[in-house]
Design a protein around this motif. Structure first.
Motif, short mmCIF file in Angstrom:
data_model
loop_
_atom_site.label_atom_id
_atom_site.label_comp_id
_atom_site.label_asym_id
_atom_site.label_seq_id
_atom_site.Cartn_x
_atom_site.Cartn_y
_atom_site.Cartn_z
N THR A 1 44.32 31.20 53.97
CA THR A 1 43.88 30.35 52.86
C THR A 1 42.96 29.27 53.43
N TRP B 1 39.92 36.58 47.37
CA TRP B 1 39.80 35.82 46.14
C TRP B 1 38.95 34.59 46.44
N LYS C 1 37.54 31.12 44.79
CA LYS C 1 37.82 30.19 43.69
C LYS C 1 36.66 30.04 42.72
N SER C 2 35.43 30.01 43.22
CA SER C 2 34.27 29.77 42.36
C SER C 2 33.89 30.97 41.49
N GLY D 1 40.85 25.27 49.83
CA GLY D 1 41.28 26.08 48.69
C GLY D 1 40.18 26.94 48.08
N SER D 2 39.05 27.06 48.75
CA SER D 2 37.91 27.79 48.18
C SER D 2 38.06 29.32 48.22
N TYR D 3 38.95 29.81 49.06
CA TYR D 3 39.19 31.25 49.11
C TYR D 3 40.58 31.54 49.67
#
Length: 122
Positions: free
Chosen positions: A35, A59, A61-62, A39-41
């Motif tokens: 992670t 995953w 986030k954007s 927290g961006s991915y």
């Protein structure tokens, strides 16, 4: 020089939904997670428990809209000795998207629309 396949990456829109799908549909389990500090991915590696090959789910986030999969001319293949049982499960899940009875194979879609081929052990 020798190379071996370590992992294959796909990007997913809803990580928890994808993790649940890959566990139920194909029995893949999380083996490693990374992670981003901000927290961006989130990157999750899934394994089948019997080979070293891994599927990497990323995953981001954007990302707010489904990924463009182009012409969907690529897929990942999974072998199973329980082909009929797998077919029944995938039919129950409603994820079979194409069958080729002549070749004895079929394809399922994951939550993001990726094609996954299911073939019997021969």
């Amino acid at each position: 020089m020798k190379f071996t396949i370590d992992h294959f990456n796909i990007n997913v829109l809803d990580l928890e939904k994808s993790l649940a799908f890959y566990n139920r549909a194909l029995g893949l389990k999380e083996v490693k997670r990374k992670t981003a500090e901000d927290g961006s991915y989130i990157i999750v590696f899934l394994g089948d428990g019997s080979t070293a090959n891994k599927l990497e789910l990323t995953w981001i986030k954007s990302q707010k809209v489904p990924y463009n999969l182009g012409d969907e001319e690529f897929h990942i293949a999974f072998k199973t000795p329980d082909f009929d049982k797998a077919h029944a499960l995938h039919k129950e899940m409603g994820c079979i998207c194409f069958e080729n009875k002549e070749m004895g194979i079929y394809f399922i879609n994951d939550p993001d629309g990726y094609w996954l081929e299911v073939v019997p052990v021969r």
